[in-house]
Scaffold this active site. Structure first.
Site, PDB file in Angstrom:
ATOM      1  N   HIS A 144       0.876  -1.165   0.000  1.00 38.31           N
ATOM      2  CA  HIS A 144       0.000   0.000   0.000  1.00 38.31           C
ATOM      3  C   HIS A 144       0.919   1.222   0.000  1.00 38.31           C
ATOM      4  CE1 HIS A 144      -4.111  -1.612   1.667  1.00 38.31           C
ATOM      5  NE2 HIS A 144      -3.804  -2.113   0.502  1.00 38.31           N
ATOM      6  N   CYS A 202      -5.641   2.029   5.933  1.00 40.88           N
ATOM      7  CA  CYS A 202      -6.323   0.765   6.251  1.00 40.88           C
ATOM      8  C   CYS A 202      -5.759   0.165   7.543  1.00 40.88           C
ATOM      9  CB  CYS A 202      -6.137  -0.228   5.099  1.00 40.88           C
ATOM     10  SG  CYS A 202      -4.507  -1.022   5.106  1.00 40.88           S
TER      11      CYS A 202
END
Lengths: 145, 145
Positions: free
Chosen positions: B50, B79
């Site tokens: 990510h 997240c």
């Protein structure tokens, strides 16, 4: 110790042989090991490749349905980052070799629905205790201390 | 938008140009950008890179004292995995471009002492909305759905 934790422990020992931090992990789906990894902080100068992260990376891009049937094994209680990765992919089960050396956010994981088992395994523990006695600064770096 | 979120947004656009998911991140210490990254799921076949993870990796192995003075910028609300990485290193401040497209565990982050600001930025949001409309399956994969 089952064959999966044995495989995680083999990864941890491989890391130690490479001069790294001896933590290993495997990802298991339907009884099959689909990813293996070990901590690569030293080997790759990595700030993110804890054993579980390395394992998830080596398992490759899986479907949500695959992750939902997976169990993540680690020789050590997963830290905030690795626990978070398990939560992202909704991996429902985690098995940790021990949590005396280090304890991640276990109650938070459980509150989010993860089934977490801790084996309290002497071999996993001895490997870390010996390593930490020899390289305390490296260990502290790995857990952000 | 400050220069740091501009830099994170530039990373997101770079990711888009590469055919990737347009999320970008920078790590700032003492006013200086020490790491930049963007989501590399497509580009590297990565399950863990990510934007924030890529940024932390690119920043390299930092000391605990460095992380304690850091601010992590991301174009999108982090997240579970990326929030966990921030918690591992006790990064005290996170600035997210927006959280309408996706909202990570913001209240948990705050309960752990992280100062989290959400800018609700239209540019960050438009970038993601256009991407998700074009590639819904890829986006779902990225968030474990």
């Amino acid at each position: 110790m089952d064959i999966y934790m044995q495989a995680a422990l083999a990864e941890a020992r491989k890391g130690l042989e490479e001069g790294g931090i001896p933590i290993g992990s495997v990802l298991v789906i339907d009884g099959e090991i689909v990813g293996r990894g070990h901590n690569r902080r030293v080997q790759q100068g990595s700030a993110i490749l804890h054993a579980e992260m390395d394992c998830l990376e080596n398992a490759g891009r899986l479907s949500a349905a695959d992750y939902r049937r997976a169990t993540l094994y680690s020789t050590l209680s997963p830290c905030d980052m690795c626990s978070g990765a398990a939560l992202l992919y909704r991996i429902p089960r985690i098995v940790a070799g021990e949590n005396r050396t280090f304890q991640g956010p276990e109650s938070y994981l459980r509150s989010r629905g993860v089934e977490l088992a801790v084996l309290d395994d002497a071999e996993c523990m001895a490997l870390m205790q010996d390593f930490i006695a020899a390289y305390p600064a490296l260990w502290n770096e790995d857990i952000g201390v």
